[in-house]
Design a protein around this motif. Structure first.
Motif, PDB file in Angstrom:
ATOM      1  N   ALA A 249      -2.202   2.589  -6.809  1.00  0.00           N
ATOM      2  CA  ALA A 249      -1.615   3.374  -5.720  1.00  0.00           C
ATOM      3  C   ALA A 249      -0.124   3.588  -5.903  1.00  0.00           C
ATOM      4  CB  ALA A 249      -1.893   2.684  -4.374  1.00  0.00           C
TER       5      ALA A 249
ATOM      6  N   PRO B 157       0.805  -1.234   0.000  1.00  0.00           N
ATOM      7  CA  PRO B 157       0.000   0.000   0.000  1.00  0.00           C
ATOM      8  C   PRO B 157       0.831   1.274   0.000  1.00  0.00           C
ATOM      9  CG  PRO B 157      -0.814  -1.565   1.636  1.00  0.00           C
ATOM     10  CD  PRO B 157       0.486  -2.103   1.135  1.00  0.00           C
ATOM     11  N   SER B 158       2.033   1.224   0.587  1.00  0.00           N
ATOM     12  CA  SER B 158       2.854   2.432   0.674  1.00  0.00           C
ATOM     13  C   SER B 158       3.954   2.492  -0.381  1.00  0.00           C
ATOM     14  CB  SER B 158       3.494   2.529   2.072  1.00  0.00           C
ATOM     15  OG  SER B 158       4.330   1.414   2.315  1.00  0.00           O
ATOM     16  N   ASP B 159       4.057   1.462  -1.224  1.00  0.00           N
ATOM     17  CA  ASP B 159       5.125   1.418  -2.224  1.00  0.00           C
ATOM     18  C   ASP B 159       4.865   2.391  -3.368  1.00  0.00           C
ATOM     19  OD1 ASP B 159       6.622  -0.520  -0.910  1.00  0.00           O
ATOM     20  OD2 ASP B 159       5.567  -2.174  -1.881  1.00  0.00           O
ATOM     21  N   LEU B 160       5.952   2.975  -3.898  1.00  0.00           N
ATOM     22  CA  LEU B 160       5.894   3.803  -5.090  1.00  0.00           C
ATOM     23  C   LEU B 160       6.679   3.120  -6.196  1.00  0.00           C
ATOM     24  CD1 LEU B 160       6.491   7.353  -3.544  1.00  0.00           C
ATOM     25  CD2 LEU B 160       4.313   6.315  -4.215  1.00  0.00           C
TER      26      LEU B 160
ATOM     27  N   SER C 165      10.491   2.828  -6.297  1.00  0.00           N
ATOM     28  CA  SER C 165      11.211   1.928  -5.389  1.00  0.00           C
ATOM     29  C   SER C 165      11.545   0.591  -6.030  1.00  0.00           C
ATOM     30  CB  SER C 165      10.397   1.706  -4.113  1.00  0.00           C
ATOM     31  OG  SER C 165       9.188   1.007  -4.391  1.00  0.00           O
TER      32      SER C 165
ATOM     33  N   ARG D  31       0.873   6.888  -7.463  1.00  0.00           N
ATOM     34  CA  ARG D  31       0.467   8.170  -6.893  1.00  0.00           C
ATOM     35  C   ARG D  31       1.664   9.134  -6.946  1.00  0.00           C
ATOM     36  NH1 ARG D  31       1.051   4.523  -2.934  1.00  0.00           N
ATOM     37  NH2 ARG D  31       2.402   4.996  -1.132  1.00  0.00           N
TER      38      ARG D  31
END
Length: 326
Positions: free
Chosen positions: A144, A48-51, A54, A147
């Motif tokens: 996501a 959920p927090s990965d971009l 990365s 984003r």
């Protein structure tokens, strides 16, 4: 201004491998399974927090990333209602956007007629990168992990088994999302640019036709190649400049095919591109030492967008117009 669209500056990496030639998508269709020597594209799971940044600067496949999209449940009538007319390319060989030595002809046709004729080939028909209609945008939510990315384009690709896009590279980042059927994809690093021998006179090339390989690899089992098969719900990240060819496969499993009214269930993909082309060009700067092609200049960009005459007028107002873009 062009100085804002195509900034200067960049870095470089190391050398390319050996050249090979004379291959078309036809032989690749005959061997759409993975070669024993080909390397698989790296698989990753996006938290959920990965971009996307990365995951590095090589291709990555995210299994099931878009499986929950409403687009994965599309029916023929959904696309026909949102897009009554569609631009279609035709090819006797199944290769797009060129059929042998000629560019594939294209024209508008009713979307319902397109689905009726799809799979009744030759000629092969391909909805080749149409802009996704506004009415279908909500069915393709931006993942996501993108984003903060300025997604400049969402495109729709509809084909059937045997359709092939030969080796080419794109300027922006691409997230290729499979919503029906399958696609086999082979990829090569931008380091092999000169071996692919695109018809362009510059690196990078602004024209899509000039970014197609004229001397693609012969080997089906080249250990330098990466390979992946995308299935419904999968997404493939391709960084700028990565060479790739793609073969479409209609879904063979009726339980996975969905409710399509055509005789042959189509292969449907969504392409997410970012950033806009002008900003994407700078992302190829790292590969400039791999090529003997002339580096694209600000003047080339002006001529492409405005024509030679208008470009000559504008060059007096644009500092550094004749400098390389990186």
């Amino acid at each position: 201004m062009v100085s804002e669209l195509v900034p200067t500056g960049g870095s470089s990496l190391g050398p390319a491998g050996a050249a090979s030639a004379g291959h078309t998508c036809t032989s690749w269709r005959r061997r759409n399974h993975r070669s024993r020597r080909a390397r698989a594209v790296r698989e990753a799971v996006a938290g959920p927090s990965d971009l996307i940044e990365s995951f590095g600067d090589e291709p990555v496949v995210f299994r099931g990333l878009c499986a929950s999209w409403p687009a994965c449940r599309w029916k023929t009538r959904d696309i026909c209602a949102a897009m009554p007319q569609v631009r279609v390319s035709r090819s006797k060989s199944g290769n797009f956007p060129r059929d042998g030595a000629h560019e594939c002809p294209s024209d508008m046709m009713p979307t319902a007629s397109f689905f009726e004729q799809l799979g009744k080939s030759p000629p092969f028909l391909y909805c080749h990168g149409n802009v996704l209609p506004d009415k279908l945008q909500d069915d393709v939510p931006i993942p996501a992990l993108l984003r903060g990315c300025d997604v400049a384009r969402r495109s729709l690709w509809i084909s059937t088994s045997g359709s092939c896009s030969p080796f080419h590279y794109d300027l922006p980042n691409v997230l290729l999302c499979q919503v029906s059927g399958r696609k086999s994809v082979r990829l090569y690093s931008p380091a092999v640019h000169d071996e692919m021998a695109p018809s362009a006179t510059t690196f990078p090339a602004l024209s899509a036709q000039e970014r197609i390989a004229t001397s693609p690899p012969k080997k089906q089992d080249d250990p330098k190649a990466l390979y992946v098969e995308l299935r419904k719900g999968d997404a493939l990240f391709m960084p700028p400049g990565w060479w790739h060819d793609i073969v479409s496969h209609s879904e063979e499993d009726r339980s996975e095919a969905g409710d399509w009214s055509s005789d042959t269930w189509p292969c449907v993909s969504i392409g997410l591109n970012w950033p806009a082309v002008g900003d994407a060009i700078r992302l190829l700067a790292a590969w400039k030492t791999h090529t003997r092609y002339r580096i694209l200049t600000q003047g080339d960009v002006l001529i492409r967008h405005y024509g030679p005459e208008r470009a000559r007028e504008m060059t007096q107002q644009v500092p550094g117009w004749n400098l390389p873009v990186f």
